[in-house]
Design an enzyme around this catalytic site. Structure first.
Site, PDB file in Angstrom:
ATOM      1  N   GLU A 205       0.849  -1.198   0.000  1.00 12.88           N
ATOM      2  CA  GLU A 205       0.000   0.000   0.000  1.00 12.88           C
ATOM      3  C   GLU A 205       0.884   1.247   0.000  1.00 12.88           C
ATOM      4  O   GLU A 205       1.921   1.289   0.666  1.00 12.88           O
ATOM      5  CB  GLU A 205      -0.873  -0.004   1.277  1.00 12.88           C
ATOM      6  CG  GLU A 205      -1.852   1.169   1.343  1.00 12.88           C
ATOM      7  CD  GLU A 205      -2.761   1.112   2.572  1.00 12.88           C
ATOM      8  OE1 GLU A 205      -2.393   0.478   3.583  1.00 12.88           O
ATOM      9  OE2 GLU A 205      -3.856   1.719   2.509  1.00 12.88           O
TER      10      GLU A 205
ATOM     11  N   CYS B 196      -5.761  -3.050   2.561  1.00 10.41           N
ATOM     12  CA  CYS B 196      -5.522  -2.913   4.001  1.00 10.41           C
ATOM     13  C   CYS B 196      -6.791  -2.968   4.862  1.00 10.41           C
ATOM     14  O   CYS B 196      -7.293  -4.041   5.144  1.00 10.41           O
ATOM     15  CB  CYS B 196      -4.709  -1.646   4.268  1.00 10.41           C
ATOM     16  SG  CYS B 196      -3.810  -1.798   5.828  1.00 10.41           S
TER      17      CYS B 196
ATOM     18  N   LYS C  39      -9.731   1.656  -2.573  1.00  7.73           N
ATOM     19  CA  LYS C  39      -9.971   1.211  -1.188  1.00  7.73           C
ATOM     20  C   LYS C  39     -11.387   1.599  -0.778  1.00  7.73           C
ATOM     21  O   LYS C  39     -11.758   2.784  -0.850  1.00  7.73           O
ATOM     22  CB  LYS C  39      -8.932   1.858  -0.270  1.00  7.73           C
ATOM     23  CG  LYS C  39      -8.937   1.389   1.164  1.00  7.73           C
ATOM     24  CD  LYS C  39      -7.767   2.035   1.915  1.00  7.73           C
ATOM     25  CE  LYS C  39      -7.514   1.464   3.272  1.00  7.73           C
ATOM     26  NZ  LYS C  39      -6.304   2.036   3.899  1.00  7.73           N
TER      27      LYS C  39
END
Ligand SMILES: NC(=O)CCC(=O)C(=O)O
Length: 302
Positions: free
Chosen positions: A56, A181, A140
């Site tokens: 990331e 994440c 994301k």
């Protein structure tokens, strides 16, 4: 929905990238060198990975204040008509050419992205085929907004917007689902990907020194076991001189929940074999994929 490709054995490499600093050009140069190194495996043809993964936020320091400065326009269109040639993004150009030169599927970690239509910013993962074509883009979905007093406060939503679609891509050997994440904390996302036929889920990530020791491996093992898929998260290396201290420990987990490979906190590349037999054995031996009770609860993938 198209049928998933037949699942075949392949090698996976995770780059736990270090030295991500303020100089974007230096970050891109270093990432490119590490992609080329990862693509070599241990020098033998059988060790060469088919898929290489970056962490990331690999081209920028991680923090909401940095995203507007480092954001790039990728050239994403709602019709999913990706075009590397016309992309203005220097990170996309580097990732595409590196994937082509190394002849690998490249999961390009994530970068701060600016949508040219409304100027909104996203934390975005792009994926490239071995010909350098941009084949998938995941924004994301769940933004990392947490507050653990005395430990860590972080608010991606200060500058970012959450994405609004689930993403997977097909290779000639597996269907691979994407998340980034904090997305790992939302089991529905992995569940949807698995029900859509993904064999492996890859989430570039950067957990921290508070939640990393508590949840990094637990969540990956949980998602792997819940869904009987391979699960992998790729972190930056820990840099105690940076504003954000990443946990590291990039890892790959098999569908039984066994950790196949795990880094420590330093810069490194980890390689592992993704073996479909383990996937088939898990599903045959513990047949939860055939025992769901959608008459009692809804199927979130529908
Ligand atoms: N980059 C992130 O989304 C961090 C997520 C995290 O550390 C967590 O505990 O969740």
């Amino acid at each position: 929905m198209s049928t998933a490709p037949a699942f075949k054995s392949f090698r996976l490499a995770l780059i736990q990238l270090g030295a991500v600093g303020a100089d974007k050009s230096a970050n891109l140069k270093h990432a490119r060198e590490m992609i080329m190194r990862a693509a070599q495996g241990d020098g033998t043809p059988e060790s060469r990975p088919s898929v290489v993964v970056l962490p990331e936020c690999f081209n920028s320091p991680y923090g909401h204040a940095h995203f507007p400065t480092y954001a790039e326009t990728i050239g994403y269109t709602k019709s999913r008509n990706y075009d590397v040639q016309t992309s203005e993004s220097e990170s996309v150009k580097m990732l595409s050419s590196a994937a082509k030169e190394a002849s690998v599927w490249l999961v390009g970690g994530s970068i701060p992205e600016r949508d040219p239509t409304d100027q909104r910013l996203y934390n975005t993962c792009t994926v490239y085929s071995p010909t350098g074509a941009l084949v998938a883009l995941h924004r994301k979905i769940h933004l990392f907004d947490i507050d653990i007093p005395g430990k860590i406060t972080f608010k991606e939503s200060e500058t970012l917007t959450g994405g609004s679609s689930t993403t997977f891509f097909d290779t000639d050997f597996a269907r691979i689902g994407l998340g980034i994440c904090y997305d790992v904390r939302f089991p529905e996302l992995a569940m949807i990907a698995a029900r859509k036929g993904c064999h492996l889920l890859i989430y570039p990530g950067a957990f921290n020194m508070t939640t990393g020791p508590l949840h990094w491996s637990l969540l990956q093992q949980a998602r792997a076991v819940d869904n009987q898929v391979f699960f992998s998260m790729c972190s930056p290396a820990r840099d105690l001189s940076a504003g954000y201290h990443a946990w590291g420990h990039s890892m790959v987990v098999d569908p039984f929940g066994k950790i196949l490979a795990e880094a420590d906190e330093k810069e490194c590349i980890i390689h592992t074999t993704i073996d479909p037999t383990v996937f088939q054995d898990a599903r045959a031996g513990i047949p939860v994929t055939r025992q769901r009770r959608f008459d009692v609860y809804p199927d979130v993938s529908q």
